[in-house]
Design a protein around this motif. Structure first.
Motif, PDB file in Angstrom:
ATOM      1  N   LEU A  24       5.086  13.689  -1.115  1.00  0.00           N
ATOM      2  CA  LEU A  24       6.469  13.413  -0.701  1.00  0.00           C
ATOM      3  C   LEU A  24       6.593  13.334   0.821  1.00  0.00           C
ATOM      4  CD1 LEU A  24       8.476  15.611  -3.204  1.00  0.00           C
ATOM      5  CD2 LEU A  24       8.483  13.127  -3.044  1.00  0.00           C
ATOM      6  N   ILE A  25       5.875  14.184   1.530  1.00  0.00           N
ATOM      7  CA  ILE A  25       5.908  14.131   2.992  1.00  0.00           C
ATOM      8  C   ILE A  25       5.307  12.817   3.487  1.00  0.00           C
ATOM      9  CG2 ILE A  25       4.913  15.165   5.078  1.00  0.00           C
ATOM     10  CD1 ILE A  25       5.265  17.905   3.696  1.00  0.00           C
ATOM     11  N   GLU A  26       4.177  12.426   2.921  1.00  0.00           N
ATOM     12  CA  GLU A  26       3.552  11.162   3.324  1.00  0.00           C
ATOM     13  C   GLU A  26       4.442   9.966   2.982  1.00  0.00           C
ATOM     14  OE1 GLU A  26       0.899  10.589   5.245  1.00  0.00           O
ATOM     15  OE2 GLU A  26       0.951  12.781   5.467  1.00  0.00           O
ATOM     16  N   TYR A  27       5.103  10.030   1.838  1.00  0.00           N
ATOM     17  CA  TYR A  27       6.012   8.954   1.448  1.00  0.00           C
ATOM     18  C   TYR A  27       7.150   8.837   2.457  1.00  0.00           C
ATOM     19  CZ  TYR A  27       9.146   6.151  -1.420  1.00  0.00           C
ATOM     20  OH  TYR A  27       9.963   5.156  -1.883  1.00  0.00           O
ATOM     21  N   SER A  28       7.710   9.987   2.845  1.00  0.00           N
ATOM     22  CA  SER A  28       8.811   9.979   3.815  1.00  0.00           C
ATOM     23  C   SER A  28       8.354   9.456   5.170  1.00  0.00           C
ATOM     24  CB  SER A  28       9.380  11.385   3.986  1.00  0.00           C
ATOM     25  OG  SER A  28       9.919  11.847   2.783  1.00  0.00           O
ATOM     26  N   LYS A  29       7.173   9.854   5.596  1.00  0.00           N
ATOM     27  CA  LYS A  29       6.654   9.379   6.884  1.00  0.00           C
ATOM     28  C   LYS A  29       6.368   7.886   6.857  1.00  0.00           C
ATOM     29  CE  LYS A  29       4.560  13.693   8.471  1.00  0.00           C
ATOM     30  NZ  LYS A  29       3.287  14.374   8.773  1.00  0.00           N
ATOM     31  N   THR A  30       5.948   7.374   5.705  1.00  0.00           N
ATOM     32  CA  THR A  30       5.601   5.962   5.598  1.00  0.00           C
ATOM     33  C   THR A  30       6.832   5.067   5.515  1.00  0.00           C
ATOM     34  OG1 THR A  30       3.552   6.535   4.467  1.00  0.00           O
ATOM     35  CG2 THR A  30       4.320   4.263   4.230  1.00  0.00           C
ATOM     36  N   TYR A  31       7.768   5.439   4.640  1.00  0.00           N
ATOM     37  CA  TYR A  31       8.895   4.554   4.365  1.00  0.00           C
ATOM     38  C   TYR A  31      10.156   4.881   5.144  1.00  0.00           C
ATOM     39  CZ  TYR A  31       6.029   2.692   0.672  1.00  0.00           C
ATOM     40  OH  TYR A  31       5.007   2.092  -0.026  1.00  0.00           O
ATOM     41  N   PHE A  32      10.248   6.045   5.755  1.00  0.00           N
ATOM     42  CA  PHE A  32      11.427   6.421   6.544  1.00  0.00           C
ATOM     43  C   PHE A  32      11.017   7.004   7.893  1.00  0.00           C
ATOM     44  CE2 PHE A  32      12.425   7.137   2.014  1.00  0.00           C
ATOM     45  CZ  PHE A  32      13.378   6.150   1.847  1.00  0.00           C
ATOM     46  N   PRO A  33      10.215   6.295   8.682  1.00  0.00           N
ATOM     47  CA  PRO A  33       9.717   6.878   9.930  1.00  0.00           C
ATOM     48  C   PRO A  33      10.823   7.109  10.968  1.00  0.00           C
ATOM     49  CG  PRO A  33       9.127   4.568   9.812  1.00  0.00           C
ATOM     50  CD  PRO A  33       9.735   4.944   8.491  1.00  0.00           C
ATOM     51  N   ASN A  34      11.863   6.294  10.973  1.00  0.00           N
ATOM     52  CA  ASN A  34      12.935   6.441  11.957  1.00  0.00           C
ATOM     53  C   ASN A  34      14.126   7.221  11.411  1.00  0.00           C
ATOM     54  OD1 ASN A  34      11.433   4.886  13.753  1.00  0.00           O
ATOM     55  ND2 ASN A  34      12.262   2.980  12.895  1.00  0.00           N
ATOM     56  N   THR A  35      14.228   7.299  10.093  1.00  0.00           N
ATOM     57  CA  THR A  35      15.383   7.951   9.481  1.00  0.00           C
ATOM     58  C   THR A  35      15.205   9.459   9.350  1.00  0.00           C
ATOM     59  OG1 THR A  35      15.696   5.951   8.190  1.00  0.00           O
ATOM     60  CG2 THR A  35      16.910   7.880   7.481  1.00  0.00           C
ATOM     61  N   TYR A  36      14.035   9.883   8.890  1.00  0.00           N
ATOM     62  CA  TYR A  36      13.793  11.314   8.680  1.00  0.00           C
ATOM     63  C   TYR A  36      12.465  11.707   9.311  1.00  0.00           C
ATOM     64  CZ  TYR A  36      13.488  15.882   6.585  1.00  0.00           C
ATOM     65  OH  TYR A  36      13.397  17.236   6.424  1.00  0.00           O
ATOM     66  N   ASN A  37      12.537  12.699  10.207  1.00  0.00           N
ATOM     67  CA  ASN A  37      11.312  13.162  10.854  1.00  0.00           C
ATOM     68  C   ASN A  37      11.306  14.669  11.107  1.00  0.00           C
ATOM     69  OD1 ASN A  37      13.149  13.256  12.895  1.00  0.00           O
ATOM     70  ND2 ASN A  37      12.242  11.610  14.098  1.00  0.00           N
ATOM     71  N   ASP A  38      12.141  15.417  10.417  1.00  0.00           N
ATOM     72  CA  ASP A  38      12.180  16.872  10.561  1.00  0.00           C
ATOM     73  C   ASP A  38      11.458  17.497   9.362  1.00  0.00           C
ATOM     74  OD1 ASP A  38      12.690  19.461  11.241  1.00  0.00           O
ATOM     75  OD2 ASP A  38      14.810  19.422  10.714  1.00  0.00           O
ATOM     76  N   PHE A  39      10.174  17.807   9.547  1.00  0.00           N
ATOM     77  CA  PHE A  39       9.363  18.346   8.459  1.00  0.00           C
ATOM     78  C   PHE A  39       9.087  19.838   8.638  1.00  0.00           C
ATOM     79  CE2 PHE A  39       8.396  13.808   8.586  1.00  0.00           C
ATOM     80  CZ  PHE A  39       8.687  13.465   7.277  1.00  0.00           C
ATOM     81  N   THR A  40       9.983  20.538   9.306  1.00  0.00           N
ATOM     82  CA  THR A  40       9.825  21.984   9.447  1.00  0.00           C
ATOM     83  C   THR A  40      10.186  22.666   8.137  1.00  0.00           C
ATOM     84  OG1 THR A  40      12.075  22.253  10.288  1.00  0.00           O
ATOM     85  CG2 THR A  40      10.320  21.925  11.920  1.00  0.00           C
ATOM     86  N   ASP A  41       9.680  23.869   7.946  1.00  0.00           N
ATOM     87  CA  ASP A  41       9.932  24.590   6.687  1.00  0.00           C
ATOM     88  C   ASP A  41      11.396  24.950   6.487  1.00  0.00           C
ATOM     89  OD1 ASP A  41       7.301  24.471   5.938  1.00  0.00           O
ATOM     90  OD2 ASP A  41       6.790  26.408   6.846  1.00  0.00           O
ATOM     91  N   THR A  42      12.187  24.989   7.558  1.00  0.00           N
ATOM     92  CA  THR A  42      13.585  25.410   7.451  1.00  0.00           C
ATOM     93  C   THR A  42      14.559  24.239   7.347  1.00  0.00           C
ATOM     94  OG1 THR A  42      13.722  25.503   9.860  1.00  0.00           O
ATOM     95  CG2 THR A  42      13.159  27.540   8.703  1.00  0.00           C
TER      96      THR A  42
END
Length: 100
Positions: free
Chosen positions: A22-40
């Motif tokens: 899921l993290i890789e999918y988000s980084k691939t398809y939403f690089p400008n929209t979502y980039n906060d991958f902290t645990d909180t």
């Protein structure tokens, strides 16, 4: 002696595999929209909830697939059903008893 290795993995994925995907999918398809991958972060909360659901469903799917193989099934009822489906009628016997 019988092979007691009764572990069939159909999907073979766990929580960490789903989370990483899921993290890789988000980084691939939403690089400008979502980039906060902290645990909180809230987004990670939803990714981890989806990973948990995927982990539980993977476990149950692996278990159901395993029960369809006569050599790997663990539940007695499934063994009898598989035997009947193959045209075999198991003979039900009881344990031996001795009278004194």
């Amino acid at each position: 002696m019988a092979n007691l290795n009764r572990d069939i993995r159909y999907i073979n994925r766990d929580f960490n595999d789903f989370r990483s995907a899921l993290i890789e999918y988000s980084k691939t398809y939403f690089p400008n929209t979502y980039n906060d991958f902290t645990d909180t972060s809230t987004g990670m909360l939803f990714m981890e909830m989806a990973s948990y659901v995927g982990d539980v469903l993977s476990f149950y799917l692996d278990n159901q697939i395993q029960e369809t193989f006569i050599t790997k099934a663990r539940q007695t009822e499934n063994l009898f059903n598989l035997a009947y489906m193959l045209g075999y009628t198991p003979k039900v016997t009881t344990a031996a008893s001795v009278k004194y």
